[in-house]
Design a protein around this motif. Sequence first.
Motif, short mmCIF file in Angstrom:
data_model
loop_
_atom_site.label_atom_id
_atom_site.label_comp_id
_atom_site.label_asym_id
_atom_site.label_seq_id
_atom_site.Cartn_x
_atom_site.Cartn_y
_atom_site.Cartn_z
N ASP A 80 -0.51 6.74 5.57
CA ASP A 80 0.59 7.37 4.84
C ASP A 80 1.82 6.47 4.84
N GLY A 81 1.64 5.23 5.26
CA GLY A 81 2.77 4.31 5.39
C GLY A 81 3.47 4.02 4.08
N ALA A 82 4.74 3.70 4.18
CA ALA A 82 5.53 3.32 3.01
C ALA A 82 5.46 1.80 2.89
N PHE A 83 4.97 1.33 1.77
CA PHE A 83 4.84 -0.09 1.53
C PHE A 83 5.68 -0.48 0.32
N ARG A 84 6.38 -1.60 0.45
CA ARG A 84 7.21 -2.07 -0.66
C ARG A 84 7.43 -3.56 -0.49
N ASP A 85 7.31 -4.28 -1.58
CA ASP A 85 7.61 -5.71 -1.61
C ASP A 85 8.81 -5.88 -2.52
N PHE A 86 9.97 -6.10 -1.92
CA PHE A 86 11.20 -6.16 -2.70
C PHE A 86 11.32 -7.43 -3.52
N GLU A 87 10.46 -8.41 -3.28
CA GLU A 87 10.48 -9.64 -4.07
C GLU A 87 9.57 -9.56 -5.29
N LYS A 91 6.57 -16.49 -12.55
CA LYS A 91 5.63 -15.53 -13.16
C LYS A 91 5.87 -14.15 -12.56
N PRO A 92 5.60 -13.10 -13.33
CA PRO A 92 5.72 -11.75 -12.77
C PRO A 92 4.74 -11.56 -11.62
N VAL A 93 5.13 -10.75 -10.64
CA VAL A 93 4.30 -10.51 -9.46
C VAL A 93 4.14 -9.01 -9.26
N ILE A 94 2.88 -8.60 -9.07
CA ILE A 94 2.58 -7.23 -8.67
C ILE A 94 1.93 -7.32 -7.30
N THR A 95 2.53 -6.71 -6.30
CA THR A 95 1.92 -6.65 -4.98
C THR A 95 1.09 -5.38 -4.92
N VAL A 96 -0.19 -5.54 -4.59
CA VAL A 96 -1.12 -4.42 -4.53
C VAL A 96 -1.52 -4.21 -3.08
N TRP A 97 -1.21 -3.02 -2.59
CA TRP A 97 -1.55 -2.65 -1.21
C TRP A 97 -2.83 -1.83 -1.26
N ASN A 98 -3.92 -2.36 -0.72
CA ASN A 98 -5.20 -1.68 -0.75
C ASN A 98 -5.40 -0.86 0.53
N LYS A 99 -6.40 -0.01 0.52
CA LYS A 99 -6.78 0.86 1.64
C LYS A 99 -5.71 1.91 1.96
N CYS A 100 -4.93 2.26 0.98
CA CYS A 100 -3.85 3.22 1.19
C CYS A 100 -4.35 4.65 1.32
N ASP A 101 -5.63 4.86 1.12
CA ASP A 101 -6.20 6.18 1.39
C ASP A 101 -6.33 6.41 2.89
N LEU A 102 -6.16 5.34 3.68
CA LEU A 102 -6.32 5.44 5.14
C LEU A 102 -4.99 5.56 5.88
#
Length: 116
Positions: A29-36, A16-27
């Motif tokens: 400046d980190g770079a977040f990425r899920d390559f899978e 199934k398609p996957v969307i990774t959602v990173w919450n609290k990003c207003d707190l």
Amino acid sequence: MQVVRDTLKELDITGKPVITVWNKCDLTDGAFRDFEADASVKISARTGMGLDDFYDSLAEILKKSRVMIDTVIPYKDASVIAEIRKYGQLLSEEFEEDGTHVKAYVPRALADKRGL
């Protein structure tokens, strides 16, 4: 993330398609990425930051999973139209001599299963 992936695998929810959602990003400046994942989105549920990006990612995944059909469905197969209404987006239907002419977006699996 690995625990979630392992749990989905145990539940036999794969492919199934996957969307990774990173919450609290207003707190942060980190770079977040899920390559899978098919998409990776930074949001803040509190401020609403990034929600438009999430909706856009969701729309893109849904768009890829659907196909446009433009076909005549014989009256004897009228139950297919009910499936289109239930699982797809019926754009138009016109009653013709040999069946119902439909234009719709439907899940690719339904189109393959019904030969649409």
